[in-house]
Structures are given as C-alpha cells and as structure tokens.
Enzyme design. Structure first.
Site, mmCIF file in Angstrom:
data_model
loop_
_atom_site.group_PDB
_atom_site.id
_atom_site.type_symbol
_atom_site.label_atom_id
_atom_site.label_comp_id
_atom_site.label_asym_id
_atom_site.label_seq_id
_atom_site.Cartn_x
_atom_site.Cartn_y
_atom_site.Cartn_z
ATOM 1 C CG ASP A 344 -1.869 1.108 1.326
ATOM 2 O OD1 ASP A 344 -2.732 1.199 0.438
ATOM 3 O OD2 ASP A 344 -1.769 1.904 2.272
ATOM 4 C CD GLU A 373 -2.361 2.611 -3.326
ATOM 5 O OE1 GLU A 373 -3.547 2.913 -3.518
ATOM 6 O OE2 GLU A 373 -1.816 2.641 -2.196
#
Length: 631
Positions: A344, A373
């Site tokens: 993330d 990400e």
C-alpha cells in the site's frame, strides 16, 4: 570498612531483586525460521523496564548474540542474533536470570521454490469484511475495543471473515480467476466509528503478527492459503509499511523518538488522534518523489506527512523500524505461504528504504512477486518505480507496479466517442505507446476499478462498456486485476462515502435473499455477465498467446481500436467499436496479421466471422477473434 561492605552487599542484593523481576510480555517475531540467506534476526522484546536487563545470552548451538539495543523507552529491548548455523528447535534466551524459550523452525521449502503471481494470473481483489461470513462467526471478540457489526452502516464493520472466503473457494475457480488479493487481514483494533473508515478496511495495523480476530486466527489464514493452493489459487497479502494504526502499542509508548515521522505531534497529542499545531499532513502529491526540481518542503510533506491522523507515519529511515518490517514480510511468507504482496501507498515511504526491502526479498525469494501501489496516472511516473528502470536515479527492485494510467484512460474512454485523434479509445492507444518506458511491461498490473475508486459501472448498468473494458483488460500485455462483484454487476460511487463502492457481496451473509454465488440466485443480467466473464477467464488460463505473445496495436480508425497478440502462428485480435453507432472495420488495414485468413472465431460467443470482407460492428461491440495466421 564494614559499612562499605554492607552498602555494596545491599546494592548487589537490589540489583539481584531487579533482575529477578524482569518480565517479558512478548517477543516479535513470535518465532523464526532457520536457513535464511540473511542470518541476522532482530527480536523486539516487550516488557516493563525490560531495557534495564544487563545481559542477554543463549547457549543454543549455532546462535550468537550480536548486539543488544536499548531504545528511548525502557519497555523495549532489541536483541540482534546471528542464526546462520542454527538448526530448528527450542532456543533458550536468558535475560539476566530470566529464561524464555523461543522457537526456531525449519522452512517448508527454500526461497527459490516460492512462486509468485505473474502475467499468467488474474487477481481477484476483495475486502474480507464485505465478502462473506463463515459458519461459527463471532460478532464480538473479547479483548478488543468496543465495536459494532452493522451492515446497514456503510462505514462500520459488516462481519465478513476468513472462513467466509474459504467456504467460497469453488466460486473463484468457477469464475476462472487464479489469485486472490485481500485487503489487509492483520489486527486493526481501531475504535468503532461511522466516520473513521479505518475500522473495517484494515489499513491501520495494530499488531503485525496477528490476524484480526474478527476475521479469524493465524491458523484460519494458513488453512485458507493451503486450501486455495489445493484448488490452484494463489494468495496475495496486502501490507502497509508507510503507516500503522493509532492504537498500535508503539503510539502510546514510542520505542524511540524517531520511530515515527513528526513524533512531536504524538508527544503533544494526549493520546488522541485530533491534530494539533505539530501535526503534519501529507500533501497526497507523489510527484516530488521523482521531481528533479522538488523543494525540500514538498518532498518532506509527501514522505513524512501522515496519510490521515489515525495512521501514524512510520520512519523507514530508522534502521530498526525497517528491519522489523522486512522480517515481518518474510515471516508471513514462511508462516502461511502467501504467493505475493501488494504494498500500500508505496511512494509515500522512503524510496531507498523500500528498495532495501525489495532487494532483500528478491534475494531470498527470486521467483516471488510484489506489486506496489503507485497512484499517478502518467506512465513515465509509474515506469520509474519498476525494477531496473533507467528513468530513476535508484533501482527500486520492485517487480510490479499498478497501472493507474490504464484505470484512468479506460474510465474516461467509456464516456467518450472514439474519434480520429485523442478521444475515446485513443486514450488507451496513446497510453500503451509509452510501454517502452517500462523495463518489463508484462509485469505491470492493470485494473478498471478497485476499493479506492468508483465502480466502473458507477450507479448504472452499462454492460457494453464494461465488457469492452474487460475484453481489453484480459488480453492486453498486463497482469489483470478484477474487483469483487464486477462479474455480477456490482456498482456504486464514492460520492457519499467509500462504503458504497465496498458493498457486501450478495449472498455472502446470513439472511441475504439475493445470492450471487449460484446461478439460481443471480438475476438474468447477472448471469449473463458472470458467464461472459467466466468464459473469457477460463479461455485466458494457460493461453500462451496472451501470456507470452508479442503485442501490436493499431491507431483507432473509423472509431475502431484493434489490439493484437501473436505467438508463433496463433493470433488473438481484440476489436473494440469505441462509438455508440455502428462502425465498419476495414479488414485490409489489418492484413499484416489477417493475411489470407477467411474465418476467425470469436471466443466470447463461439461465432465465426468472415474476414474476406469488412466487418460491421454494433455500437460498443467487443470481439476477441482467434485464428491461425497465414503469412
């Protein structure tokens, strides 16, 4: 003289009493594995005044205590061991006079035997809290902060769990996906709130070595991975190195003053996540990380600012923090057998520290895969983060990046007419033009939606646009990722709250009258979309033309966009009418692949098309033609 001796004896007695009162509440990692290429093992020891321990020793064969690190808080002790020559077994650690047993385990397989996901896979992303609830679910777990499970509230926990996912593994194989990516499953003990969405999405970790008890146990997670593997499904674990949850023990009792970025805010916060003058919020602008002209303040706001007040920003430049996180990722690979990691908020953390993690992971698990990400919609930005990129001054060692450019272009194109220049499907053509920037375009993950975006359908049901997007997603030179429920027309937007793009999967919870896990429970429209998607996914499995084939694209012409994958003599031609009117595909324009071929099969319908003349396409029609080339 006698008085002096008494004083010395008294002091020694007091020291002995203190040594006798040493407490070790827990050690992280909870256990470890022998045979790693990096023999160093960091143990984070928690306990009241544990830092006052004078000596840490072990007589376990093959283990050496390299160093003992005392931090600012007296309640933590870092013990660095060298376990290069150790065998599996129970090691006894001695903290002054207190003895603690610690298990060293044998690995189930070597690091190079761990196979990650790649372009041959299709990832299916889901949120455990919103997908399905298993038998025996407990609505309230003792020892956790007060919380509610209320499915009528989009921002509260709904009660999905790991066993609910496990009980529906056959659904995924029927659909045809090959890998499952769950949003975080680790303990997320945030306070219950209808406005604080960190309560259910999982991105505010409060224990890095424990599955959230609301979802199940570590053993449940391992069982899920084992049963998924038995059915040919891989499991990708969502991790977060950029931040943790405000309720993590590190926040109330910081191990060191530099454990977090902007720690002065925590010192002044009084134990609440209400911002004060010392709080630093991220700008959410990721460009300073790669901008050669970036100012110090812009870069600092991006990498040191907090994502939200409820998620303290970890300082990856603290070597002890980074070692803790690196070990944690290895521990989950070894303990439950995950096949990949999705990281993330990748660029929000320090790039050099993340590269250190990726390099070590790559050395230990050369065939494993991690996707980061990287939420910027320009291909040049995304490409700079991929392993081996010449666009960046450093090597990230990150094998896979997320293609937000594809997401952005396909969602714009669905609302536009494809003209002769820039609109509609030209957006996709012009994005793929820049694939030369990627060291490895086959290791880029494309998607049309996820848990942080509006659903592709918005609040509507435009299946023509959806099928067009899926046809391209599943044939282009990318690793495709689907979002749960798209195959049964789940829709929603973030206009009110993110919860409306994270709805419960129909049929996943007790009392659901609408059950999309079975053909009998789905509506006619849902069944049509499910069958169409499943047909395409199963055709894609093991398809060498899609997995290994060369990619060629044609500039959209007469509103028609054509993308070709070719492998030896096998041709797959994806044809999209990017207009809301009938369009003619001029066959002679594509003669370099069609050649003398007279007929081609549309794998979506089993219908054969005559390629000896032009094709007339219906509005927004999608074709995936497969044939043998004749040139």
């Amino acid at each position: 003289m006698r008085k002096g001796v008494l004083v010395i004896c008294l002091l020694l007695s007091m020291m002995a009493m203190k040594a006798a009162k040493v407490t070790v509440d827990r050690i992280e990692p909870t256990d470890w594995y022998v045979g790693m290429k990096n023999p160093s093992l960091q143990l984070m020891v928690y306990g009241k005044d544990i830092a006052k321990v004078q000596n840490v020793t072990t007589d376990y064969a093959g283990v050496r205590v390299d160093s003992v690190v005392r931090l600012d808080s007296p309640n933590y002790l870092l013990v660095y061991l060298n376990v290069k020559d150790a065998k599996a077994g129970i090691m006894t650690l001695q903290f002054d006079k207190k003895k603690v047993n610690y298990q060293l385990k044998a690995r189930e397989k070597s690091g190079d035997q761990r196979q990650g996901f790649d372009i041959s896979d299709v990832l299916y992303m889901l949120m455990p809290d919103r997908f399905a609830q298993g038998a025996g679910h407990q609505a309230q777990i003792k020892g956790l902060r007060t919380y509610r499970e209320d499915r009528s509230k989009p921002s509260l926990r709904h009660g999905g769990d790991i066993n609910g996912i496990r009980e529906h593994l056959d659904y995924f194989t029927q659909l045809g996906v090959t890998a499952l990516w769950f949003t975080p499953v680790l303990e997320n003990d945030s306070p219950d709130s209808e406005t604080n969405q960190s309560t259910y999405h999982g991105y505010a970790t409060t224990n890095y070595y424990r599955v959230d008890p609301r979802f199940g146990t570590n053993e449940d997670y391992r069982r899920l991975c084992d049963e998924a593997h038995a059915k040919g499904l891989k499991v990708v674990m969502d991790m977060i190195f950029n931040h943790c949850g405000f309720e993590h023990p590190w926040v109330a009792d910081m191990p060191s003053k530099d454990w977090f970025n902007t720690p002065e805010w925590l010192e002044q916060s009084g134990g609440t996540s209400v911002p004060n003058s010392a709080y630093c919020q991220t700008s959410y602008k990721l460009t300073p990380v790669v901008d050669p002209y970036a100012s110090n303040i812009d870069l600092k706001e991006t990498t040191e600012g907090w994502f939200v007040p409820t998620m303290p920003d970890l300082n990856q430049h603290n070597q002890h923090v980074m070692r803790y996180l690196i070990q944690n990722s290895k521990w989950w690979i070894e303990t439950v057998g995950i096949d990949g990691i999705r990281m993330d908020t990748y660029p929000y953390a320090y790039a050099d520290a993340m590269a250190e993690w990726m390099k070590e992971l790559d050395e230990e698990y050369p065939n494993f895969n991690t996707v980061g990400e990287t939420w910027v919609t320009e291909p040049a930005y995304t490409a700079a983060w991929q392993k081996g990129s010449k666009l960046s001054g450093h090597n990230s060692f990150l094998k896979t990046v997320m293609d937000f450019a594809f997401y952005d272009r396909i969602n714009r194109a669905k609302n536009e007419e494809t003209d002769g220049w820039f609109s509609g499907l030209n957006l996709l053509y012009n994005s793929f033009v820049y694939d030369y920037l990627y060291p490895n375009p086959s290791s880029v993950m494309a998607f049309i939606e996820n848990h942080d975006t509006d659903r592709f359908l918005g609040n509507g049901h435009d299946t023509l646009a959806l099928k067009q997007a899926m046809a391209l997603l599943l044939t282009v030179k990318r690793i495709p990722q689907l979002y749960y429920g798209t195959e049964v027309l789940m829709n929603g937007t973030k206009e009110v709250t993110d919860g409306y793009v994270r709805k419960d999967f129909p049929g996943g919870f007790p009392g659901d009258e609408h059950n999309c896990f079975t053909a009998e429970g789905r509506t006619r429209a849902e069944n049509d979309m499910f069958r169409w998607t499943s047909r395409l996914l199963h055709w894609r499995q093991g398809n060498e033309t899609i997995i290994r084939g060369m990619q060629t694209q044609f500039i959209p012409y007469n509103g028609v966009y054509v993308l070709v994958r070719s492998w030896h003599n096998n041709i797959v031609m994806t044809i999209l009418n990017g207009t809301t009117k009938p369009a003619v595909m001029k066959v002679e324009r594509y003669a370099e692949f069609i050649g003398q071929t007279k007929r081609a099969k549309d794998i979506l319908t089993d219908r054969y098309y005559d390629l000896s003349g032009d094709l007339t396409l219906k509005p927004r029609q999608s074709l995936i033609l497969e044939f043998q080339g004749t040139n």
